[in-house]
Design a protein around this motif. Structure first.
Motif, PDB file in Angstrom:
ATOM      1  N   GLU A   1       1.154   4.174  -2.950  1.00  0.00           N
ATOM      2  CA  GLU A   1       0.895   5.596  -2.676  1.00  0.00           C
ATOM      3  C   GLU A   1       2.074   6.477  -3.072  1.00  0.00           C
ATOM      4  O   GLU A   1       1.891   7.535  -3.654  1.00  0.00           O
ATOM      5  CB  GLU A   1       0.617   5.804  -1.178  1.00  0.00           C
TER       6      GLU A   1
ATOM      7  N   ARG B   1       0.830  -1.204   0.000  1.00  0.00           N
ATOM      8  CA  ARG B   1       0.000   0.000   0.000  1.00  0.00           C
ATOM      9  C   ARG B   1       0.870   1.263   0.000  1.00  0.00           C
ATOM     10  O   ARG B   1       0.646   2.192  -0.768  1.00  0.00           O
ATOM     11  CB  ARG B   1      -0.934  -0.002   1.202  1.00  0.00           C
ATOM     12  N   LYS B   2       1.903   1.286   0.846  1.00  0.00           N
ATOM     13  CA  LYS B   2       2.803   2.445   0.936  1.00  0.00           C
ATOM     14  C   LYS B   2       3.519   2.667  -0.388  1.00  0.00           C
ATOM     15  O   LYS B   2       3.641   3.793  -0.866  1.00  0.00           O
ATOM     16  CB  LYS B   2       3.806   2.232   2.068  1.00  0.00           C
TER      17      LYS B   2
END
Length: 146
Positions: A85, A81-82
């Protein structure tokens, strides 16, 4: 004109494996001749000691420190997820903290294979034990039809 390399996010989760993680990161740096990648280490120990040390010693590695042990799957998802992003990679590579890269050109070969056929969604690679014996040779998954 040189073609732009595909972006690769390498996610490494660790749980109290500082020494193995250092070997992994050093081998990754030494044996990776592919340029367009970023490494995300997720310290899943709940204490953050490893993440803080990695942040000091490996400046280009993004570190994520979990406040408690969430387990392998959740820790990987946090790293993925990081990376999505911050980096928006074309590929996400999950690498175990006890991995030692032994072959130069490994990442170029994986990307070349992934780009070979648009039906390819997941790649695996040949994995050997330190003595050279075979641990895993990858595989594929067929489409599940109902």
């Amino acid at each position: 004109m040189k073609l732009q390399q595909k972006k690769v996010a390498i996610i490494i989760t660790t749980y109290n494996q500082k020494d193995l993680l250092k070997i992994c990161l050093l081998s990754l740096k030494k044996k990776t001749d592919y340029e367009n990648y970023k490494v995300y280490v997720v310290d899943d120990s709940g204490r953050g000691e490893i993440g803080k040390e990695i942040k000091k010693k490996f400046k280009l590695v993004k570190t994520i420190i979990n406040k408690k042990n969430l387990g392998f799957s959740k820790a990987n998802n946090i790293g993925i997820r990081k990376s999505l992003e911050e980096y928006n990679p074309d590929y996400v590579l999950l690498l175990n903290d006890d991995t030692e890269i032994i072959q130069r050109g490994w990442l170029k070969k994986m990307i070349k294979t992934g780009e070979y056929d648009k039906k390819i969604g997941i790649l695996g690679c040949k994995i050997t034990y330190p003595d050279g014996s075979l641990q895993n040779i990858g595989g594929y998954i067929r489409k599940w039809e109902i």
